[in-house]
Design a protein around this motif. Structure first.
Motif, PDB file in Angstrom:
ATOM      1  N   ALA A 124       0.831  -1.207   0.000  1.00  0.00           N
ATOM      2  CA  ALA A 124       0.000   0.000   0.000  1.00  0.00           C
ATOM      3  C   ALA A 124       0.862   1.252   0.000  1.00  0.00           C
ATOM      4  O   ALA A 124       0.570   2.232  -0.699  1.00  0.00           O
ATOM      5  N   LEU A 125       1.931   1.259   0.776  1.00  0.00           N
ATOM      6  CA  LEU A 125       2.816   2.427   0.823  1.00  0.00           C
ATOM      7  C   LEU A 125       3.544   2.647  -0.499  1.00  0.00           C
ATOM      8  O   LEU A 125       3.810   3.780  -0.882  1.00  0.00           O
ATOM      9  N   THR A 126       3.856   1.572  -1.215  1.00  0.00           N
ATOM     10  CA  THR A 126       4.540   1.749  -2.503  1.00  0.00           C
ATOM     11  C   THR A 126       3.586   2.236  -3.580  1.00  0.00           C
ATOM     12  O   THR A 126       3.996   2.925  -4.509  1.00  0.00           O
ATOM     13  N   LEU A 127       2.313   1.914  -3.462  1.00  0.00           N
ATOM     14  CA  LEU A 127       1.337   2.351  -4.464  1.00  0.00           C
ATOM     15  C   LEU A 127       0.769   3.728  -4.181  1.00  0.00           C
ATOM     16  O   LEU A 127       0.219   4.361  -5.067  1.00  0.00           O
ATOM     17  N   MET A 128       0.894   4.232  -2.972  1.00  0.00           N
ATOM     18  CA  MET A 128       0.295   5.526  -2.619  1.00  0.00           C
ATOM     19  C   MET A 128       0.829   6.696  -3.431  1.00  0.00           C
ATOM     20  O   MET A 128       0.060   7.569  -3.806  1.00  0.00           O
ATOM     21  N   PRO A 129       2.120   6.781  -3.754  1.00  0.00           N
ATOM     22  CA  PRO A 129       2.555   7.924  -4.560  1.00  0.00           C
ATOM     23  C   PRO A 129       1.863   7.982  -5.921  1.00  0.00           C
ATOM     24  O   PRO A 129       1.651   9.053  -6.458  1.00  0.00           O
ATOM     25  N   ALA A 130       1.460   6.860  -6.482  1.00  0.00           N
ATOM     26  CA  ALA A 130       0.751   6.858  -7.761  1.00  0.00           C
ATOM     27  C   ALA A 130      -0.656   7.420  -7.617  1.00  0.00           C
ATOM     28  O   ALA A 130      -1.229   7.907  -8.566  1.00  0.00           O
ATOM     29  N   CYS A 131      -1.231   7.359  -6.417  1.00  0.00           N
ATOM     30  CA  CYS A 131      -2.571   7.864  -6.178  1.00  0.00           C
ATOM     31  C   CYS A 131      -2.554   9.273  -5.582  1.00  0.00           C
ATOM     32  O   CYS A 131      -3.578   9.746  -5.113  1.00  0.00           O
ATOM     33  N   LYS A 132      -1.393   9.900  -5.566  1.00  0.00           N
ATOM     34  CA  LYS A 132      -1.262  11.215  -4.940  1.00  0.00           C
ATOM     35  C   LYS A 132      -2.195  12.228  -5.602  1.00  0.00           C
ATOM     36  O   LYS A 132      -2.306  12.291  -6.814  1.00  0.00           O
ATOM     37  N   THR A 133      -2.831  13.020  -4.779  1.00  0.00           N
ATOM     38  CA  THR A 133      -3.723  14.046  -5.310  1.00  0.00           C
ATOM     39  C   THR A 133      -2.906  15.256  -5.730  1.00  0.00           C
ATOM     40  O   THR A 133      -1.748  15.420  -5.352  1.00  0.00           O
ATOM     41  N   MET A 134      -3.533  16.100  -6.529  1.00  0.00           N
ATOM     42  CA  MET A 134      -2.866  17.278  -7.060  1.00  0.00           C
ATOM     43  C   MET A 134      -3.113  18.466  -6.138  1.00  0.00           C
ATOM     44  O   MET A 134      -4.249  18.721  -5.753  1.00  0.00           O
ATOM     45  N   SER A 135      -2.061  19.197  -5.799  1.00  0.00           N
ATOM     46  CA  SER A 135      -2.218  20.377  -4.954  1.00  0.00           C
ATOM     47  C   SER A 135      -2.830  21.512  -5.772  1.00  0.00           C
ATOM     48  O   SER A 135      -2.877  21.462  -7.009  1.00  0.00           O
ATOM     49  N   SER A 136      -3.257  22.554  -5.087  1.00  0.00           N
ATOM     50  CA  SER A 136      -3.842  23.715  -5.762  1.00  0.00           C
ATOM     51  C   SER A 136      -2.842  24.364  -6.703  1.00  0.00           C
ATOM     52  O   SER A 136      -3.184  24.752  -7.821  1.00  0.00           O
ATOM     53  N   ASP A 137      -1.587  24.482  -6.274  1.00  0.00           N
ATOM     54  CA  ASP A 137      -0.554  25.085  -7.132  1.00  0.00           C
ATOM     55  C   ASP A 137      -0.282  24.232  -8.373  1.00  0.00           C
ATOM     56  O   ASP A 137      -0.124  24.761  -9.472  1.00  0.00           O
ATOM     57  N   GLU A 138      -0.211  22.908  -8.186  1.00  0.00           N
ATOM     58  CA  GLU A 138       0.001  22.012  -9.327  1.00  0.00           C
ATOM     59  C   GLU A 138      -1.161  22.108 -10.315  1.00  0.00           C
ATOM     60  O   GLU A 138      -0.953  22.132 -11.529  1.00  0.00           O
ATOM     61  N   LEU A 139      -2.379  22.167  -9.788  1.00  0.00           N
ATOM     62  CA  LEU A 139      -3.554  22.256 -10.651  1.00  0.00           C
ATOM     63  C   LEU A 139      -3.536  23.554 -11.459  1.00  0.00           C
ATOM     64  O   LEU A 139      -3.730  23.547 -12.669  1.00  0.00           O
ATOM     65  N   LYS A 140      -3.277  24.666 -10.794  1.00  0.00           N
ATOM     66  CA  LYS A 140      -3.255  25.969 -11.475  1.00  0.00           C
ATOM     67  C   LYS A 140      -2.184  26.010 -12.564  1.00  0.00           C
ATOM     68  O   LYS A 140      -2.415  26.518 -13.655  1.00  0.00           O
ATOM     69  N   SER A 141      -1.015  25.450 -12.285  1.00  0.00           N
ATOM     70  CA  SER A 141       0.067  25.490 -13.270  1.00  0.00           C
ATOM     71  C   SER A 141      -0.108  24.455 -14.385  1.00  0.00           C
ATOM     72  O   SER A 141       0.633  24.480 -15.361  1.00  0.00           O
ATOM     73  N   SER A 142      -1.103  23.578 -14.263  1.00  0.00           N
ATOM     74  CA  SER A 142      -1.335  22.547 -15.286  1.00  0.00           C
ATOM     75  C   SER A 142      -2.456  22.895 -16.253  1.00  0.00           C
ATOM     76  O   SER A 142      -2.653  22.192 -17.239  1.00  0.00           O
ATOM     77  N   ILE A 143      -3.223  23.952 -15.972  1.00  0.00           N
ATOM     78  CA  ILE A 143      -4.414  24.238 -16.771  1.00  0.00           C
ATOM     79  C   ILE A 143      -4.264  25.537 -17.544  1.00  0.00           C
ATOM     80  O   ILE A 143      -3.880  26.560 -16.991  1.00  0.00           O
ATOM     81  N   GLU A 144      -4.586  25.465 -18.837  1.00  0.00           N
ATOM     82  CA  GLU A 144      -4.698  26.651 -19.680  1.00  0.00           C
ATOM     83  C   GLU A 144      -6.082  26.606 -20.334  1.00  0.00           C
ATOM     84  O   GLU A 144      -6.462  25.587 -20.925  1.00  0.00           O
ATOM     85  N   VAL A 145      -6.845  27.692 -20.209  1.00  0.00           N
ATOM     86  CA  VAL A 145      -8.175  27.773 -20.824  1.00  0.00           C
ATOM     87  C   VAL A 145      -7.987  28.174 -22.288  1.00  0.00           C
ATOM     88  O   VAL A 145      -7.343  29.176 -22.582  1.00  0.00           O
TER      89      VAL A 145
END
Length: 175
Positions: free
Chosen positions: A15-36
């Motif tokens: 479970a601990l080895t698979l958790m980084p793959a399920c990591k959620t996206m932070s607000s900063d990561e989300l903002k820097s990943s989206i272009e309208v």
């Protein structure tokens, strides 16, 4: 009891080895990943009845999201808050869980996302709405929310005064 301890330990390590793959996206990561991209807006019919005459037009925006980040975009919700220019209060909003099962990979663009306000301008017909002093210039504040992030502002966009509705021609009585 002693036999189950190693299997529990193995499950915990897995479970601990698979958790980084399920990591959620932070607000900063989300903002820097989206272009309208491909933004457009119009006023559309929410309700129309010919007699007694009544027409309600609401603002609608459409856009696509381009993933400019390094991770695929999954489970992204959008919230649009509509406001007339010069008014301190919102006059409508819309929420949509837009990106779900099909992730938007890095460099790709999403399908068209359409958000329509729940409130708008009321009148008897198109001419009545166009002449209505309550129908002022409007704008929309667009937000994105993903699992694990707070609402991220994507920008403020004008709502154009284009009307995407045509009243039906009156029916003439038979002679």
């Amino acid at each position: 009891m002693k036999r189950s301890a190693p299997s529990i330990l193995v499950l915990a390590v897995l479970a601990l080895t698979l958790m980084p793959a399920c990591k959620t996206m932070s607000s900063d990561e989300l903002k820097s990943s989206i272009e309208v991209v491909d933004y457009s807006s119009a006023w559309v019919s929410k309700y129309y009845q010919p007699w007694p005459p009544r027409l309600i037009l609401v603002p609608q925006i459409s856009f696509r999201i381009k993933n400019i980040g390094l991770k695929p975009l999954t489970y992204v919700n959008f919230n649009a808050v509509f406001q007339f220019k010069g008014d301190p209060e919102n006059f409508g909003d819309s929420f949509m869980a837009a990106i779900r099962g099909k992730a938007v990979p890095p460099g790709a663009t999403s399908d068209l996302i359409v958000l329509r306000s729940n409130l708008g301008v009321d009148g008897k017909n198109l001419a009545g709405i166009r002449d209505n002093p309550e129908w002022k210039a409007a704008f929309v504040r667009l937000y994105a929310i993903s699992k694990g992030s707070h609402p991220v502002p994507l920008g403020v966009y004008d709502v154009f005064r284009d009307i995407d509705f045509k009243e039906p021609e009156p029916v003439e009585p038979k002679k």
